[in-house]
Scaffold this active site. Structure first.
Site, mmCIF file in Angstrom:
data_model
loop_
_atom_site.group_PDB
_atom_site.id
_atom_site.type_symbol
_atom_site.label_atom_id
_atom_site.label_comp_id
_atom_site.label_asym_id
_atom_site.label_seq_id
_atom_site.Cartn_x
_atom_site.Cartn_y
_atom_site.Cartn_z
ATOM 1 N N THR A 25 0.806 -1.219 0.000
ATOM 2 C CA THR A 25 0.000 0.000 0.000
ATOM 3 C C THR A 25 0.842 1.274 0.000
ATOM 4 O O THR A 25 2.028 1.259 0.308
ATOM 5 C CB THR A 25 -0.936 0.019 1.227
ATOM 6 O OG1 THR A 25 -0.154 0.052 2.412
ATOM 7 C CG2 THR A 25 -1.856 -1.191 1.234
ATOM 8 N N ASP A 26 0.166 2.374 -0.331
ATOM 9 C CA ASP A 26 0.794 3.693 -0.272
ATOM 10 C C ASP A 26 0.464 4.339 1.079
ATOM 11 O O ASP A 26 -0.099 3.694 1.955
ATOM 12 C CB ASP A 26 0.349 4.554 -1.460
ATOM 13 C CG ASP A 26 -1.153 4.811 -1.491
ATOM 14 O OD1 ASP A 26 -1.845 4.572 -0.471
ATOM 15 O OD2 ASP A 26 -1.641 5.262 -2.546
ATOM 16 N N ALA A 27 0.769 5.604 1.213
ATOM 17 C CA ALA A 27 0.555 6.313 2.481
ATOM 18 C C ALA A 27 -0.917 6.382 2.880
ATOM 19 O O ALA A 27 -1.236 6.498 4.059
ATOM 20 C CB ALA A 27 1.147 7.719 2.399
#
Length: 163
Positions: A25-27
């Site tokens: 995942t990203d932030a």
């Protein structure tokens, strides 16, 4: 001890369940766009494994390597941390040294990502080689028309097919 799964063949397509991990995942906690390509690759790899055509054996015994020649991908909806998704893979047209792969990432019945790829067989010297007959026959199990030789049959675009 948990044994990794290679998924299953279901209704003429390969289905590989996956969980979304933190590293995917990203932030914002959603799957980073480039990681979908890794998930799709895993689906194609596990399809071959389930059909008894592992990458390592094809390379060692038949001097065959796979390369992605073309990839068209549509990102439709996000997947989030800890969700379970499925990568669904089937084959479109099978040609002499290449084939079309049709893939989706789903959460239940919801389609998250759609991809159409052309995958080619290459020898160690980097030249195209014919799709081995055993691989062609094995892939017929997840072929759009169930035939190991679908060269003359055009499949509907992925957007019109349910896989």
């Amino acid at each position: 001890m948990n044994v990794p799964t290679s998924g299953r063949i279901d209704d003429g397509a390969h289905v590989l369940p996956l969980r979304v991990y933190y590293e995917d995942t990203d932030a914002a906690g959603i799957v980073y766009y480039a990681n979908w390509l890794r998930f799709l690759e895993r689906g194609r790899t596990e399809l071959l494994r389930l059909l008894g055509q592992e990458h390592s054996a094809l390379r060692e015994e038949r001097d065959v390597n796979w390369v992605v020649r073309r990839c068209a991908i549509d990102y439709l909806k996000p997947a989030r941390l800890d969700e379970t998704i499925e990568i669904v893979t089937s084959c479109g047209e099978l040609r002499g040294a290449s084939l079309d792969m049709l893939q989706q990432a789903r959460r239940g019945e919801e389609i998250l990502v759609r991809a159409e790829l052309t995958v080619a067989c290459m020898g160690a010297g980097g030249r195209p080689v014919r799709l081995p007959p055993l691989v062609r026959t094995a892939l017929a199990q997840v072929s759009a028309n169930g035939s190991p030789r679908s060269r003359h049959i055009r499949t509907a675009p992925l957007t019109q097919r349910r896989i």
